[in-house]
Motif scaffolding. Structure first.
Motif, PDB file in Angstrom:
ATOM      1  N   ASN A  11       1.575  -4.887   4.920  1.00  0.00           N
ATOM      2  CA  ASN A  11       2.126  -6.250   4.997  1.00  0.00           C
ATOM      3  C   ASN A  11       0.992  -7.259   4.918  1.00  0.00           C
ATOM      4  N   PHE A  12       0.299  -7.237   3.785  1.00  0.00           N
ATOM      5  CA  PHE A  12      -0.910  -8.048   3.614  1.00  0.00           C
ATOM      6  C   PHE A  12      -0.603  -9.540   3.701  1.00  0.00           C
ATOM      7  N   GLY A  13      -1.511 -10.269   4.326  1.00  0.00           N
ATOM      8  CA  GLY A  13      -1.363 -11.714   4.460  1.00  0.00           C
ATOM      9  C   GLY A  13      -0.545 -12.116   5.667  1.00  0.00           C
ATOM     10  N   ASN A  14       0.267 -11.176   6.202  1.00  0.00           N
ATOM     11  CA  ASN A  14       1.113 -11.481   7.358  1.00  0.00           C
ATOM     12  C   ASN A  14       0.744 -10.650   8.575  1.00  0.00           C
ATOM     13  N   CYS A  15      -0.200  -9.737   8.410  1.00  0.00           N
ATOM     14  CA  CYS A  15      -0.570  -8.828   9.506  1.00  0.00           C
ATOM     15  C   CYS A  15      -2.073  -8.587   9.451  1.00  0.00           C
ATOM     16  N   SER A  16      -2.750  -8.822  10.564  1.00  0.00           N
ATOM     17  CA  SER A  16      -4.205  -8.639  10.585  1.00  0.00           C
ATOM     18  C   SER A  16      -4.598  -7.178  10.409  1.00  0.00           C
ATOM     19  N   LYS A  17      -3.752  -6.249  10.887  1.00  0.00           N
ATOM     20  CA  LYS A  17      -4.060  -4.830  10.734  1.00  0.00           C
ATOM     21  C   LYS A  17      -4.001  -4.414   9.271  1.00  0.00           C
ATOM     22  N   ALA A  18      -3.082  -5.041   8.495  1.00  0.00           N
ATOM     23  CA  ALA A  18      -3.007  -4.758   7.068  1.00  0.00           C
ATOM     24  C   ALA A  18      -4.210  -5.346   6.342  1.00  0.00           C
ATOM     25  N   GLU A  30       7.049   8.439  18.398  1.00  0.00           N
ATOM     26  CA  GLU A  30       7.131   6.986  18.314  1.00  0.00           C
ATOM     27  C   GLU A  30       7.653   6.567  16.938  1.00  0.00           C
ATOM     28  N   ASP A  31       8.272   5.357  16.887  1.00  0.00           N
ATOM     29  CA  ASP A  31       8.700   4.813  15.595  1.00  0.00           C
ATOM     30  C   ASP A  31       7.475   4.576  14.727  1.00  0.00           C
ATOM     31  N   PHE A  32       7.584   4.991  13.463  1.00  0.00           N
ATOM     32  CA  PHE A  32       6.431   4.893  12.565  1.00  0.00           C
ATOM     33  C   PHE A  32       6.380   3.496  11.939  1.00  0.00           C
ATOM     34  N   VAL A  33       6.106   2.502  12.786  1.00  0.00           N
ATOM     35  CA  VAL A  33       6.039   1.103  12.342  1.00  0.00           C
ATOM     36  C   VAL A  33       4.778   0.473  12.900  1.00  0.00           C
ATOM     37  N   CYS A  34       4.368  -0.637  12.272  1.00  0.00           N
ATOM     38  CA  CYS A  34       3.160  -1.352  12.696  1.00  0.00           C
ATOM     39  C   CYS A  34       3.411  -1.997  14.056  1.00  0.00           C
ATOM     40  N   PRO A  35       2.537  -1.764  15.039  1.00  0.00           N
ATOM     41  CA  PRO A  35       2.744  -2.364  16.361  1.00  0.00           C
ATOM     42  C   PRO A  35       2.576  -3.867  16.374  1.00  0.00           C
ATOM     43  N   GLU A  36       2.009  -4.449  15.307  1.00  0.00           N
ATOM     44  CA  GLU A  36       1.826  -5.911  15.270  1.00  0.00           C
ATOM     45  C   GLU A  36       2.971  -6.627  14.583  1.00  0.00           C
ATOM     46  N   CYS A  37       3.380  -6.155  13.369  1.00  0.00           N
ATOM     47  CA  CYS A  37       4.404  -6.869  12.588  1.00  0.00           C
ATOM     48  C   CYS A  37       5.693  -6.080  12.426  1.00  0.00           C
ATOM     49  N   ASP A  38       5.758  -4.851  12.986  1.00  0.00           N
ATOM     50  CA  ASP A  38       6.965  -4.010  12.924  1.00  0.00           C
ATOM     51  C   ASP A  38       7.327  -3.582  11.509  1.00  0.00           C
ATOM     52  N   SER A  39       6.398  -3.642  10.565  1.00  0.00           N
ATOM     53  CA  SER A  39       6.676  -3.178   9.209  1.00  0.00           C
ATOM     54  C   SER A  39       6.510  -1.658   9.130  1.00  0.00           C
ATOM     55  N   GLU A  40       7.262  -1.022   8.218  1.00  0.00           N
ATOM     56  CA  GLU A  40       7.170   0.425   8.023  1.00  0.00           C
ATOM     57  C   GLU A  40       5.755   0.798   7.568  1.00  0.00           C
ATOM     58  N   LEU A  41       5.170   1.812   8.167  1.00  0.00           N
ATOM     59  CA  LEU A  41       3.821   2.234   7.833  1.00  0.00           C
ATOM     60  C   LEU A  41       3.826   3.222   6.672  1.00  0.00           C
ATOM     61  N   THR A  42       2.732   3.235   5.958  1.00  0.00           N
ATOM     62  CA  THR A  42       2.506   4.236   4.914  1.00  0.00           C
ATOM     63  C   THR A  42       1.626   5.337   5.496  1.00  0.00           C
ATOM     64  N   ALA A  92       0.010  -5.953  -4.776  1.00  0.00           N
ATOM     65  CA  ALA A  92       0.583  -6.802  -3.722  1.00  0.00           C
ATOM     66  C   ALA A  92      -0.506  -7.343  -2.816  1.00  0.00           C
ATOM     67  N   SER A  93      -1.514  -6.500  -2.512  1.00  0.00           N
ATOM     68  CA  SER A  93      -2.620  -6.947  -1.664  1.00  0.00           C
ATOM     69  C   SER A  93      -3.384  -8.077  -2.319  1.00  0.00           C
ATOM     70  N   THR A  94      -3.644  -7.963  -3.641  1.00  0.00           N
ATOM     71  CA  THR A  94      -4.386  -8.994  -4.368  1.00  0.00           C
ATOM     72  C   THR A  94      -3.630 -10.311  -4.370  1.00  0.00           C
ATOM     73  N   GLU A  95      -2.283 -10.253  -4.577  1.00  0.00           N
ATOM     74  CA  GLU A  95      -1.488 -11.478  -4.597  1.00  0.00           C
ATOM     75  C   GLU A  95      -1.470 -12.145  -3.228  1.00  0.00           C
ATOM     76  N   GLN A  96      -1.364 -11.319  -2.149  1.00  0.00           N
ATOM     77  CA  GLN A  96      -1.346 -11.890  -0.811  1.00  0.00           C
ATOM     78  C   GLN A  96      -2.668 -12.566  -0.496  1.00  0.00           C
ATOM     79  N   VAL A  97      -3.792 -11.932  -0.878  1.00  0.00           N
ATOM     80  CA  VAL A  97      -5.113 -12.513  -0.634  1.00  0.00           C
ATOM     81  C   VAL A  97      -5.263 -13.824  -1.381  1.00  0.00           C
ATOM     82  N   GLN A  98      -4.764 -13.890  -2.649  1.00  0.00           N
ATOM     83  CA  GLN A  98      -4.855 -15.131  -3.415  1.00  0.00           C
ATOM     84  C   GLN A  98      -4.049 -16.233  -2.761  1.00  0.00           C
ATOM     85  N   GLN A  99      -2.855 -15.899  -2.223  1.00  0.00           N
ATOM     86  CA  GLN A  99      -2.043 -16.904  -1.552  1.00  0.00           C
ATOM     87  C   GLN A  99      -2.750 -17.438  -0.323  1.00  0.00           C
ATOM     88  N   VAL A 100      -3.392 -16.541   0.430  1.00  0.00           N
ATOM     89  CA  VAL A 100      -4.118 -16.972   1.626  1.00  0.00           C
ATOM     90  C   VAL A 100      -5.273 -17.890   1.253  1.00  0.00           C
TER      91      VAL A 100
END
Length: 210
Positions: A11-18, A30-42, A92-100
């Motif tokens: 979840n790039f751009g919306n989560c510091s862990k990403a 445990e649920d396999f989701v990000c503890p910060e943004c609750d997004s599904e983990l890879t 997706a990571s590149t687009e999120q970084v450009q938006q930031v």
């Protein structure tokens, strides 16, 4: 036996862990989701104790298995899908970084001026007709009529003195005090009493003398 799962958040751009590409380790229960943004983990590819690599978990991937007659060989085509998924994640990571990066900086509010103490007040300015009259116990500056304080003015006290004989409370002004207000025939009608530090002490309402 390894009782944990490792994954990464995309979840790039919306989560510091990403954004930091941080490895997230969770228990198998445990649920396999990000503890910060609750997004599904890879799920990440790791190594077992025997040194063999675990098969990556591909979300939404379809594996086409071909069984060759007579040869008994199985071909897994998941590798191409994994590469395609990684390419999409990188895009997706590149687009999120450009938006930031394109987000304009937030203006920093200027530091507000300090608030003056509530107890202190600014004394009203002296009237335009700033005549002076020496009364012995103090000095009057303001409007005069027939040689007496009459109109708007300020009475400055150089020694302790009774404010008015008409004051039923018999209040005194101390040396350094002053009164800003309305006078009539040399007598105070109404005004405010301040000390030498410009702090209001009292409001005086005596009315016009008969």
């Amino acid at each position: 036996m390894d009782m944990t799962r490792k994954g990464s958040c995309i979840n790039f751009g919306n989560c510091s862990k990403a954004d930091l590409k941080e490895t997230i380790e969770l228990g198998v229960t445990e649920d396999f989701v990000c503890p910060e943004c609750d997004s599904e983990l890879t799920e990440m590819v790791g190594k077992s104790k025997g040194g063999k690599k675990k098969m990556p978990l591909i979300i939404g991937g379809v594996a086409l298995v071909l069984v060759l007659a007579g040869g008994g060989l199985i071909y897994a085509l998941s590798g191409d899908e994994t590469d395609e998924f990684e390419d999409l994640a990188a895009l997706a990571s590149t687009e999120q970084v450009q938006q930031v990066e394109e987000t304009p900086p937030v203006a920093v509010a200027e530091e507000s001026a300090p608030v003056p103490e509530a107890s202190k007040q600014v004394a009203p300015s002296a009237p335009v007709n700033n005549s002076s009259l020496d009364l012995g116990f103090g000095t009057y500056k303001g409007e005069l009529k027939d040689g007496k304080a009459n109109g708007m003015g300020t009475m400055y006290y150089s020694e302790r003195h009774l404010i008015s004989k008409r004051d039923r409370q018999e209040r005194y002004a101390e040396a350094g005090d002053y009164i800003v207000g309305e006078f009539y025939g040399g007598e105070l009608v109404q005004g405010k009493l301040f000390d030498s530090e410009n702090v209001q002490k009292q409001t005086l309402i005596l009315g016009r003398p008969h």
